[in-house]
Design a protein around this motif. Structure first.
Motif, mmCIF file in Angstrom:
data_model
loop_
_atom_site.group_PDB
_atom_site.id
_atom_site.type_symbol
_atom_site.label_atom_id
_atom_site.label_comp_id
_atom_site.label_asym_id
_atom_site.label_seq_id
_atom_site.Cartn_x
_atom_site.Cartn_y
_atom_site.Cartn_z
ATOM 1 N N LEU A 62 0.095 -1.185 0.081
ATOM 2 C CA LEU A 62 0.135 -0.524 -0.052
ATOM 3 C C LEU A 62 0.990 1.500 0.060
ATOM 4 O O LEU A 62 2.368 1.220 0.973
ATOM 5 N N PRO A 63 0.150 2.316 -0.601
ATOM 6 C CA PRO A 63 1.186 3.586 -0.380
ATOM 7 C C PRO A 63 1.673 4.018 0.924
ATOM 8 O O PRO A 63 0.102 3.777 1.633
ATOM 9 N N PRO A 64 2.190 4.662 1.729
ATOM 10 C CA PRO A 64 2.886 5.059 2.909
ATOM 11 C C PRO A 64 1.533 6.358 2.606
ATOM 12 O O PRO A 64 1.532 7.060 2.328
ATOM 13 N N SER A 65 1.024 6.106 3.984
ATOM 14 C CA SER A 65 0.517 7.584 3.743
ATOM 15 C C SER A 65 1.252 8.877 4.986
ATOM 16 O O SER A 65 2.435 8.606 5.826
ATOM 17 N N THR A 66 0.802 9.867 4.248
ATOM 18 C CA THR A 66 2.076 11.064 4.395
ATOM 19 C C THR A 66 1.375 11.617 5.282
ATOM 20 O O THR A 66 -0.004 11.455 5.401
ATOM 21 N N CYS A 67 2.315 12.266 5.951
ATOM 22 C CA CYS A 67 2.004 13.339 7.576
ATOM 23 C C CYS A 67 1.879 14.747 6.341
ATOM 24 O O CYS A 67 2.437 15.494 5.446
ATOM 25 N N ASP A 68 0.135 14.672 7.214
ATOM 26 C CA ASP A 68 -0.256 16.795 6.076
ATOM 27 C C ASP A 68 0.556 17.623 6.525
ATOM 28 O O ASP A 68 0.123 18.566 6.383
ATOM 29 N N ILE A 69 1.566 17.512 7.931
ATOM 30 C CA ILE A 69 2.446 18.867 8.145
ATOM 31 C C ILE A 69 3.484 18.908 7.767
ATOM 32 O O ILE A 69 3.444 19.665 7.566
ATOM 33 N N CYS A 70 4.264 17.265 7.887
ATOM 34 C CA CYS A 70 5.459 17.501 6.530
ATOM 35 C C CYS A 70 5.417 16.596 5.880
ATOM 36 O O CYS A 70 6.400 16.926 4.880
ATOM 37 N N GLY A 71 4.765 15.770 5.626
ATOM 38 C CA GLY A 71 4.762 15.690 4.390
ATOM 39 C C GLY A 71 5.804 13.430 4.350
ATOM 40 O O GLY A 71 5.823 13.502 2.882
ATOM 41 N N GLN A 72 6.232 13.754 5.493
ATOM 42 C CA GLN A 72 6.398 12.238 5.368
ATOM 43 C C GLN A 72 6.051 11.165 5.609
ATOM 44 O O GLN A 72 4.606 11.237 5.923
ATOM 45 N N ASN A 73 6.573 10.293 5.665
ATOM 46 C CA ASN A 73 5.669 9.080 5.737
ATOM 47 C C ASN A 73 5.156 8.933 7.486
ATOM 48 O O ASN A 73 6.399 9.443 8.470
ATOM 49 N N ARG A 74 4.396 8.784 7.809
ATOM 50 C CA ARG A 74 3.529 8.883 9.068
ATOM 51 C C ARG A 74 4.861 7.971 9.724
ATOM 52 O O ARG A 74 3.980 7.569 10.843
ATOM 53 N N ALA A 75 4.122 6.506 9.137
ATOM 54 C CA ALA A 75 5.215 4.907 9.989
ATOM 55 C C ALA A 75 6.281 5.430 10.637
ATOM 56 O O ALA A 75 6.728 4.811 10.389
ATOM 57 N N THR A 76 7.125 6.394 11.385
ATOM 58 C CA THR A 76 8.147 6.930 11.887
ATOM 59 C C THR A 76 7.697 7.330 13.034
ATOM 60 O O THR A 76 6.977 8.093 13.740
ATOM 61 N N ARG A 77 9.139 6.940 14.235
ATOM 62 C CA ARG A 77 8.982 8.051 15.310
ATOM 63 C C ARG A 77 8.788 8.857 15.068
ATOM 64 O O ARG A 77 9.141 9.723 15.666
ATOM 65 N N LYS A 78 9.420 9.676 14.172
ATOM 66 C CA LYS A 78 9.681 11.139 14.683
ATOM 67 C C LYS A 78 8.185 12.056 14.220
ATOM 68 O O LYS A 78 8.741 13.038 14.078
ATOM 69 N N HIS A 79 7.346 11.358 13.797
ATOM 70 C CA HIS A 79 6.436 12.427 13.685
ATOM 71 C C HIS A 79 5.348 12.122 15.371
ATOM 72 O O HIS A 79 4.199 12.180 14.836
ATOM 73 N N GLN A 80 5.937 11.753 16.180
ATOM 74 C CA GLN A 80 5.344 12.339 17.001
ATOM 75 C C GLN A 80 5.076 13.617 17.661
ATOM 76 O O GLN A 80 3.756 13.888 18.059
ATOM 77 N N LEU A 81 5.721 14.703 17.470
ATOM 78 C CA LEU A 81 5.787 15.380 17.237
ATOM 79 C C LEU A 81 4.492 16.073 16.645
ATOM 80 O O LEU A 81 3.605 16.816 16.623
ATOM 81 N N CYS A 82 4.581 15.227 14.643
ATOM 82 C CA CYS A 82 3.158 15.673 14.583
ATOM 83 C C CYS A 82 1.913 15.811 14.908
ATOM 84 O O CYS A 82 0.901 15.788 14.512
ATOM 85 N N SER A 83 2.404 14.304 15.364
ATOM 86 C CA SER A 83 0.592 13.998 16.278
ATOM 87 C C SER A 83 0.402 15.020 17.575
ATOM 88 O O SER A 83 -0.959 14.836 17.469
ATOM 89 N N ARG A 84 1.049 15.061 17.908
ATOM 90 C CA ARG A 84 0.530 16.184 18.186
ATOM 91 C C ARG A 84 -0.020 17.564 18.235
ATOM 92 O O ARG A 84 -1.399 17.752 18.954
#
Length: 69
Positions: free
Chosen positions: A17-39
């Motif tokens: 499946l295509p990776p779900s991209t973050c609507d805030i930073c545009g990167q793949n959401r399935a990484t630990r880097k996106h905890q801040l984006c999730s908040r």
């Protein structure tokens, strides 16, 4: 009748499946880097939800009660 160019069954999951991209930073959401984006996303949705609930409450307050006792 069945179209001969269409497959009979859906294709199996041979392609990822295509990776779900973050609507805030545009990167793949399935990484630990996106905890801040999730908040940030949760705070944004919480603010939008509170505004929506305020609108619903105001609308209910304006309506005339049909079966008031």
């Amino acid at each position: 009748m069945h179209n001969p160019t269409e497959p009979l069954r859906p294709t199996m999951a041979s392609h990822p499946l295509p990776p779900s991209t973050c609507d805030i930073c545009g990167q793949n959401r399935a990484t630990r880097k996106h905890q801040l984006c999730s908040r940030i996303r949760q705070r944004r949705w919480a603010a939008e939800w509170a505004a929506y609930q305020a609108e619903v409450t105001a609308k209910k307050a304006q309506e005339r009660r049909r079966y008031a006792r």
